[in-house]
Write an enzyme that holds these catalytic residues in place. Structure first.
Site, PDB file in Angstrom:
ATOM      1  N   SER A 236      -0.747   8.014  -0.623  1.00 55.33           N
ATOM      2  CA  SER A 236      -1.904   8.856  -0.287  1.00 55.33           C
ATOM      3  C   SER A 236      -1.491  10.312  -0.060  1.00 55.33           C
ATOM      4  O   SER A 236      -0.328  10.604   0.251  1.00 55.33           O
ATOM      5  CB  SER A 236      -2.573   8.314   0.971  1.00 55.33           C
ATOM      6  OG  SER A 236      -1.672   8.399   2.051  1.00 55.33           O
ATOM      7  N   CYS A 291      -4.686   4.740  -8.822  1.00 51.26           N
ATOM      8  CA  CYS A 291      -4.742   6.190  -8.601  1.00 51.26           C
ATOM      9  C   CYS A 291      -5.381   6.879  -9.786  1.00 51.26           C
ATOM     10  O   CYS A 291      -5.816   8.011  -9.689  1.00 51.26           O
ATOM     11  CB  CYS A 291      -3.362   6.759  -8.356  1.00 51.26           C
ATOM     12  SG  CYS A 291      -2.333   6.710  -9.819  1.00 51.26           S
TER      13      CYS A 291
END
Ligand code: NAD
Length: 506
Positions: A236, A291
């Site tokens: 992240s 992602c």
């Protein structure tokens, strides 16, 4: 963090890998690895102690003394063998991955396969780790550069690709002559460990590859450790930024590949059926936990009328356990992820977006305890809404309208993230304009998830990436090596100089 302090005797434990041995951690902090479709506890993972992290780094440091001098051909052959072992064990690897992560078995094989491609690339290190030479840069003087390994490198990986992303890292680092300490995701480290077993079987010597498990404190120890020279991180934006700042401050090279909010532009001239298929696959595959998932579609002009068709397409997808045939959308990785994604959907409704397809609480017979959220589509989404501003990391697609391509490009460039994007069109002019003007790392033209193959490097723009060089491809060889530039002159009778020269010339 749902870690507890006592290992349960009846549940298998995940081992650390230190100095070529798989060893039981002496920690008192453990976490369950849970099958997200059933809540069955598969194993327990330790949060390694400081001493164990130090032992892993020390073992890598010692092994570097010999591995750095191992001939390039010998290093290459380890990865030739390794790619063969991964192929031979593909079904087993995919089964472990699906059990702990949730994605479907074919998608789990894809996860392993995209990592396998990097291993194949590492086997070609002889053609990649090449320096340069300029002959006669001055009279009788040559200059050449060599790319030498750095020493101990480390990798920190996320939960969503527990095979591919570790394989982005340690094969290329080790092929370059470095040794490695890997910290896999604590949510699903089992397939990563099986890949490490196969790496040792392929001939990676003791100490060259080490693994420690854990969370924040282990990652901080890696960032601070003076014997680690470089860190690759994928995860992240919040954690990657912490890692980048902390490890850079400690003098390391750092590359961080981070969060995303990937937009796809749909032009009205796009091939409709192909575009709907591509959007549904890219938004809802792996339950949106990629992602490079498409989480926003910008419908331009007449394409704004395609919402019902997109909803109909999404409804054809089957939600279920990853092990079952015909399933398209597996569970989210954890109960916490399930609650977070459901919370976003609630917020989208309360913030005024139109819930065109509600995936909350799907019925999945036989898996009533699973962390399932079905395909969800919001129309009339606007910047400022939390479902637009934040990375949901679930099977939720936000639809935004735009009058023309310039407005769509402006919207994408105004978003802080720049990981991946795509345009669907039959116009070469629109595609080229998009390619030129968009500020995003991975760009797809009628390709929804344009993850580069290993001869290129993964990249990212703006908040999706910190550090200049990307994982795998040519760039990572520069990341994992120190360039040394040698300027040499050999004297013979014709080149002997006479007298002292105090100027800067050679
Ligand atoms: P995460 O950031 O929570 O975890 C990544 C790693 O950091 C894990 O190994 C974890 O143990 C560790 N970590 C977690 N909290 C930490 C803390 N406070 N301090 C130090 N270390 C910590 O990410 P995740 O949830 O595992 O993965 C999903 C995220 O990864 C998404 O944002 C996704 O977009 C991103 N991702 C990016 C890429 C890319 O290439 N850009 C690829 C895959 C995933």
């Amino acid at each position: 963090m749902d870690a507890t302090t006592t290992p349960k005797a009846q549940v298998a434990t995940v081992k650390l890998l230190i100095g070529g041995q798989f060893v039981e951690s002496k920690t008192s902090e453990w976490r369950d690895i849970v099958n997200p479709a059933t809540q069955e506890v598969l194993a327990r993972v330790p949060f390694a102690t400081e001493d164990e992290v130090n032992a892993a780094v020390a073992s890598a440091k010692e092994a570097f003394k010999t591995w750095r001098k191992t001939p390039i051909g010998a290093r290459s052959r380890v990865f030739l063998k390794y790619q063969q072992l991964i192929r031979e064990n593909m079904s087993e690897l995919a089964a472990i991955l699906t059990a702990e992560q949730g994605k479907t078995l074919p998608d789990a094989e894809g996860d392993v396969f995209r990592g396998l491609e990097v291993v194949e690339h590492a086997a070609g290190i002889g053609n990649l780790q090449l320096g340069e030479l300029a002959n006669n840069v001055a009279n009788g003087v040559d200059t050449y550069s060599v790319l030498q390994p750095l020493g101990v490198c480390a990798g920190i990986t996320p939960f969503n690709f527990p095979a591919m992303i570790p394989l982005w890292m340690f094969p290329m680092a080790i092929a370059c002559g470095n040794t490695f300490v890997l910290k896999p995701s604590e949510q699903d480290p089992m397939v990563t460990m099986r890949l490490c077993e196969l790496a040792l079987e392929a001939g990676i010597p003791p100490g060259v590859l080490n693994v420690v498990h854990g969370g924040e404190s282990v990652v901080n120890a890696i960032c601070d450790h003076q014997d680690i020279k470089a860190i690759s991180f994928v995860g992240s934006t919040k954690v990657g930024t912490l890692v980048y700042n902390r490890a850079s401050l400690a003098g390391k090279r750092v590359q961080c590949m981070m969060g995303a909010k990937n937009h796809a532009i749909v032009m009205p001239d796009a091939n409709k059926e192909q575009t709907l298929n591509a959007l549904a696959g890219a938004a809802f595959g792996a339950a949106g936990q990629r992602c490079m998932a498409v989480s926003v579609a910008v419908l331009v002009g007449e394409a704004r009328n395609w919402v019902p068709d997109l909803v109909a397409k999404a409804k054809t997808l089957k939600v279920g356990a990853g092990v079952d045939k015909g399933v398209d959308v597996g569970p989210l990785v954890s109960c916490a992820a399930h609650d977070r994604v459901s919370g976003f959907i609630d917020r989208g409704v309360s913030e005024g977006a139109t819930l065109a397809l509600d995936g909350r609480k799907p019925t999945v017979p036989g898996y009533e305890k699973g962390n399932f959220v079905g395909p969800t589509i919001f129309a009339d989404v606007k910047p400022g809404m939390s479902i637009y501003e934040q990375e949901i990391f679930g099977p939720v697609l936000c639809l935004v309208g735009a009058e023309h391509i310039d407005e769509a490009i402006e919207l994408i460039n105004a978003n802080p993230n720049g990981n991946g994007t795509a345009i669907f069109t039959q116009s070469g002019a629109a595609a080229r304009k998009f390619q030129e003007d968009i500020d995003v790392g991975q760009v797809g033209i009628n390709v929804p998830i344009p993850v580069p193959v290993p001869m290129f490097s993964f990249t990212g723009s703006r908040a999706s990436k910190l550090g200049d060089l990307g994982p795998y491809g040519k760039q990572v060889v520069l990341f994992y090596t120190q360039t040394k530039t040698v300027t040499q002159r050999w004297f013979d009778d014709s080149t002997v100089s006479h007298g002292v020269n105090t100027t800067i010339s050679l």
